[in-house]
Structures are given as structure tokens and as C-alpha cells.
Design a protein around this motif. Sequence first.
Motif, short mmCIF file in Angstrom:
data_model
loop_
_atom_site.label_atom_id
_atom_site.label_comp_id
_atom_site.label_asym_id
_atom_site.label_seq_id
_atom_site.Cartn_x
_atom_site.Cartn_y
_atom_site.Cartn_z
N THR A 7 0.84 -1.20 0.00
CA THR A 7 0.00 0.00 0.00
C THR A 7 0.87 1.24 0.00
O THR A 7 0.61 2.19 -0.76
N LEU A 8 1.90 1.27 0.83
CA LEU A 8 2.81 2.41 0.87
C LEU A 8 3.48 2.62 -0.48
O LEU A 8 3.55 3.75 -0.98
N ARG A 9 3.95 1.55 -1.08
CA ARG A 9 4.57 1.65 -2.42
C ARG A 9 3.58 2.22 -3.43
O ARG A 9 3.93 3.08 -4.23
N SER A 10 2.36 1.74 -3.40
CA SER A 10 1.33 2.20 -4.32
C SER A 10 1.06 3.69 -4.15
O SER A 10 0.95 4.44 -5.13
N LEU A 12 3.14 5.94 -2.87
CA LEU A 12 4.32 6.68 -3.29
C LEU A 12 4.41 6.80 -4.81
O LEU A 12 4.77 7.85 -5.33
N THR A 13 4.06 5.73 -5.50
CA THR A 13 4.15 5.77 -6.97
C THR A 13 2.99 6.56 -7.59
O THR A 13 3.20 7.32 -8.52
N SER A 14 1.79 6.39 -7.06
CA SER A 14 0.63 7.04 -7.69
C SER A 14 0.46 8.50 -7.27
O SER A 14 0.25 9.36 -8.12
N ALA A 15 0.57 8.78 -5.99
CA ALA A 15 0.32 10.14 -5.52
C ALA A 15 1.54 11.05 -5.60
O ALA A 15 1.41 12.25 -5.78
N PHE A 16 2.73 10.46 -5.48
CA PHE A 16 3.94 11.29 -5.41
C PHE A 16 4.90 11.04 -6.57
O PHE A 16 5.98 11.60 -6.61
N ARG A 17 4.50 10.19 -7.50
CA ARG A 17 5.26 9.93 -8.72
C ARG A 17 6.69 9.46 -8.46
O ARG A 17 7.61 9.78 -9.20
N VAL A 18 6.87 8.70 -7.36
CA VAL A 18 8.18 8.12 -7.08
C VAL A 18 8.29 6.87 -7.96
O VAL A 18 7.41 6.00 -7.91
N PRO A 19 9.34 6.77 -8.77
CA PRO A 19 9.49 5.58 -9.60
C PRO A 19 9.57 4.32 -8.74
O PRO A 19 10.31 4.28 -7.75
N GLU A 20 8.82 3.31 -9.11
CA GLU A 20 8.74 2.08 -8.32
C GLU A 20 10.10 1.45 -8.07
O GLU A 20 10.36 0.93 -6.98
N GLU A 21 10.97 1.50 -9.05
CA GLU A 21 12.30 0.88 -8.88
C GLU A 21 13.17 1.62 -7.86
O GLU A 21 14.18 1.09 -7.40
N GLU A 22 12.80 2.84 -7.49
CA GLU A 22 13.57 3.61 -6.49
C GLU A 22 13.10 3.37 -5.07
O GLU A 22 13.74 3.80 -4.12
N ARG A 24 12.70 1.49 -1.77
CA ARG A 24 13.30 0.40 -1.01
C ARG A 24 13.06 0.65 0.48
O ARG A 24 13.04 1.80 0.91
N PRO A 25 12.87 -0.40 1.26
CA PRO A 25 12.53 -0.24 2.68
C PRO A 25 13.51 0.60 3.49
O PRO A 25 13.12 1.29 4.43
N GLU A 26 14.79 0.56 3.12
CA GLU A 26 15.80 1.28 3.91
C GLU A 26 15.89 2.77 3.60
O GLU A 26 16.57 3.51 4.29
N LEU A 27 15.19 3.23 2.58
CA LEU A 27 15.23 4.65 2.22
C LEU A 27 14.36 5.48 3.13
O LEU A 27 13.31 5.03 3.60
N THR A 28 14.80 6.71 3.37
CA THR A 28 14.01 7.64 4.17
C THR A 28 13.08 8.43 3.24
O THR A 28 13.28 8.47 2.02
N LEU A 29 12.11 9.08 3.85
CA LEU A 29 11.20 9.92 3.07
C LEU A 29 11.96 11.09 2.43
O LEU A 29 11.63 11.51 1.32
#
Length: 116
Positions: A7-10, A12-22, A24-29
Motif C-alpha cells: 500500500t505504501l509503495r502504491s 508513493l508511486t501514484s500520488a507522489f510519482r516516485v518511480p517504483e524501482e527507487e 526500497r525499505p531502507e530509504l528515508t522519506l
Amino acid sequence: MPDTYATLRSVLTSAFRVPEEEIRPELTLAQLDLDSLALTELVLILHERLGVKIDAEHASRGTTLARIVEHLDALRAGTTVGTGDAGAAVGPHGTGGAGPADRASATGGAVTAAHS
């Protein structure tokens, strides 16, 4: 119950246009270039999707995605410290009562003291 990380990935990709391949769990906001306005929006969207609301402490720019998921999962399971009764009002000082500012707004701006 939907998978929290998915859900979080979804979001981030849909609402904030973060590329899915970028993502990763260890990344900060912050590493995903989310500013304070985006963080507020993220909290609101996650609340709508998952039915629990995380506070600013758990959704700061320095928080990793893994920590957000861990916190959301704990909220959803009802295992966080201090969850207490869902119907109980908690004031800004961590008590059931209102603080001076809350009393002031409830009395039209005036905080009154009892005189003996």
C-alpha cells in the motif's frame, strides 16, 4: 487486510510519482524527495487507505519506509504503547484533560482561574 508495504509503495508511486524501482525499505522519506507538505498528504492518504493515522513523529523526513510500515502494522494490530481506549479524548499534555489553550478556545479565548 491489505499488505502495508504494498500500500505504501502504491501511494508513493501514484500520488507522489516516485518511480517504483527507487522505492526500497531502507530509504528515508527525505531520500525520496518528500517535503513537509508531501508528508502531510502521505499521512492523510495512508489514513484513508489503512484506517489508522500515524503521527508526525513516525512520518518525518528521516523515517525509513521500513519504520513507517512497522509502525502502521503495530497500529493496525492495536499493539502500540498508549493506544488505550479508542473513544477516549487525549489532551495535548498526554492526559484526558484539555490544556490551557484548549480551555481558552472552549471559553471564547478567555482562560479563567477560580478565585476563593
